[in-house]
Write a protein that holds these residues in place. Structure first.
Motif, short mmCIF file in Angstrom:
data_model
loop_
_atom_site.label_atom_id
_atom_site.label_comp_id
_atom_site.label_asym_id
_atom_site.label_seq_id
_atom_site.Cartn_x
_atom_site.Cartn_y
_atom_site.Cartn_z
N HIS A 54 -7.23 -7.87 0.97
CA HIS A 54 -7.12 -6.50 0.46
C HIS A 54 -5.87 -5.81 0.98
O HIS A 54 -5.20 -5.07 0.25
CB HIS A 54 -8.36 -5.70 0.87
CG HIS A 54 -9.55 -5.94 0.00
ND1 HIS A 54 -9.56 -5.67 -1.35
CD2 HIS A 54 -10.78 -6.45 0.30
CE1 HIS A 54 -10.74 -5.98 -1.85
NE2 HIS A 54 -11.50 -6.46 -0.88
N ALA A 55 -5.54 -6.04 2.27
CA ALA A 55 -4.35 -5.42 2.84
C ALA A 55 -3.08 -5.93 2.14
O ALA A 55 -2.16 -5.16 1.86
CB ALA A 55 -4.29 -5.71 4.34
N LEU A 56 -3.07 -7.22 1.85
CA LEU A 56 -1.90 -7.80 1.17
C LEU A 56 -1.75 -7.24 -0.24
O LEU A 56 -0.64 -6.88 -0.66
CB LEU A 56 -2.03 -9.33 1.12
CG LEU A 56 -1.86 -10.06 2.46
CD1 LEU A 56 -2.18 -11.54 2.30
CD2 LEU A 56 -0.44 -9.88 3.00
N THR A 57 -2.85 -7.17 -0.98
CA THR A 57 -2.76 -6.66 -2.35
C THR A 57 -2.40 -5.17 -2.36
O THR A 57 -1.65 -4.71 -3.22
CB THR A 57 -4.09 -6.86 -3.11
OG1 THR A 57 -5.14 -6.22 -2.39
CG2 THR A 57 -4.41 -8.34 -3.25
N ALA A 58 -2.93 -4.42 -1.39
CA ALA A 58 -2.60 -3.00 -1.32
C ALA A 58 -1.13 -2.80 -0.99
O ALA A 58 -0.45 -1.93 -1.55
CB ALA A 58 -3.48 -2.31 -0.28
N ALA A 59 -0.61 -3.63 -0.07
CA ALA A 59 0.81 -3.54 0.30
C ALA A 59 1.70 -3.87 -0.89
O ALA A 59 2.80 -3.31 -1.03
CB ALA A 59 1.11 -4.49 1.45
N LEU A 60 1.24 -4.74 -1.76
CA LEU A 60 2.01 -5.10 -2.95
C LEU A 60 1.81 -4.11 -4.09
O LEU A 60 2.44 -4.26 -5.14
CB LEU A 60 1.61 -6.51 -3.42
CG LEU A 60 1.97 -7.65 -2.46
CD1 LEU A 60 1.37 -8.97 -2.96
CD2 LEU A 60 3.48 -7.78 -2.31
N GLY A 61 0.93 -3.13 -3.89
CA GLY A 61 0.71 -2.12 -4.91
C GLY A 61 -0.33 -2.50 -5.94
O GLY A 61 -0.60 -1.72 -6.87
N LEU A 62 -1.00 -3.64 -5.76
CA LEU A 62 -1.98 -4.07 -6.75
C LEU A 62 -3.23 -3.20 -6.72
O LEU A 62 -3.92 -3.05 -7.74
CB LEU A 62 -2.34 -5.54 -6.52
CG LEU A 62 -1.20 -6.54 -6.67
CD1 LEU A 62 -1.71 -7.95 -6.42
CD2 LEU A 62 -0.58 -6.46 -8.06
N LEU A 155 1.33 -3.45 6.09
CA LEU A 155 0.77 -4.70 6.59
C LEU A 155 0.39 -4.59 8.06
O LEU A 155 -0.63 -5.14 8.49
CB LEU A 155 1.78 -5.83 6.38
CG LEU A 155 2.01 -6.26 4.93
CD1 LEU A 155 3.12 -7.30 4.87
CD2 LEU A 155 0.73 -6.83 4.32
N PHE A 156 1.20 -3.88 8.83
CA PHE A 156 0.89 -3.71 10.25
C PHE A 156 -0.41 -2.93 10.43
O PHE A 156 -1.28 -3.32 11.23
CB PHE A 156 2.03 -2.98 10.96
CG PHE A 156 1.72 -2.62 12.38
CD1 PHE A 156 1.66 -3.60 13.36
CD2 PHE A 156 1.47 -1.30 12.73
CE1 PHE A 156 1.36 -3.26 14.68
CE2 PHE A 156 1.17 -0.97 14.05
CZ PHE A 156 1.11 -1.95 15.02
#
Length: 215
Positions: A54-62, A155-156
């Motif tokens: 979830h953190a990765l997708t949120a960081a990518l704006g998804l 991400l941090f």
């Protein structure tokens, strides 16, 4: 650090939110009660892996897509609701059959059994679109407007949240495991499983009826 701000406040907020009873805490506690601390740790790690996704997708704006598109939200939430319903059925069946007595046999299956618990924990978390919306709503508040690399800051903060949440779930595993070791009367264990099953069913219904909200 990494363009973040008010980090102590974020850590405190994350701890409070992680301690709020929900699907993740309930799944971890129920697995620990049913099969022991190893199963509980596997569940906690699976949930942590889901939060990483979830953190990765949120960081990518998804994650923003889930807010903007009701169709995308529905595509994610319906499988999530069905999966929670399946978990609810499993807990209710375990309570009916008193499957805690066979937990030792299940634990004896080794890595495959723990792998299954890990995957279930991951799916429980990653199929819940509200977790993605939570990341999108909370994390940006702790990123400085002039941060040079906002994705890195995102991400941090996601990493900090995952570590906090996983450690808290480990604490839940330790508490439930100790209670299990001391000995829980069969009727209470079955009641706990039945209650967990009903709560999962209610959470599944709430997720199925939920709608995307602006964040």
């Amino acid at each position: 650090m990494f363009g973040t701000q008010d980090l102590p406040l974020f850590i405190a907020s994350a701890l409070v939110l992680n301690a709020t009873p929900g699907v993740d805490l309930l799944y971890t506690a129920s697995r620990t009660l049913q099969s022991g601390w190893r199963s509980g740790v596997a569940a906690a790690l699976g949930i942590g892996a889901g939060c990483v996704a979830h953190a990765l997708t949120a960081a990518l704006g998804l994650a923003a897509l889930l807010v903007a598109s009701s169709t995308a939200f529905t595509v994610i939430k319906l499988p999530g609701a069905l999966y929670l319903t399946w978990l609810a059925f499993g807990l209710l069946r375990a309570a009916w059959r008193d499957e805690r007595a066979t937990a030792g046999k299940q634990a004896g299956r080794g890595a495959a059994s723990l792998q299954q618990v890990f995957v279930q924990g991951f799916l429980t978390n990653v199929l819940n679109p509200k977790v993605a919306l939570f990341f999108l709503a909370l994390l940006p508040q702790f990123i400085a407007a002039d941060a040079p690399h906002k994705a890195l800051a995102f991400l941090f903060l996601g990493f900090v949240f995952v570590v906090n949440g996983t450690l808290l779930l480990f604490a839940i595993v330790a508490l439930v495991s100790q209670a299990r070791r001391v000995g829980i009367p069969t009727c209470w264990a079955r009641l706990a499983q039945a209650t967990g099953g009903l709560l999962f069913a209610l959470l599944a219904l709430r997720l199925a009826l939920s709608k995307p909200q602006a964040v």
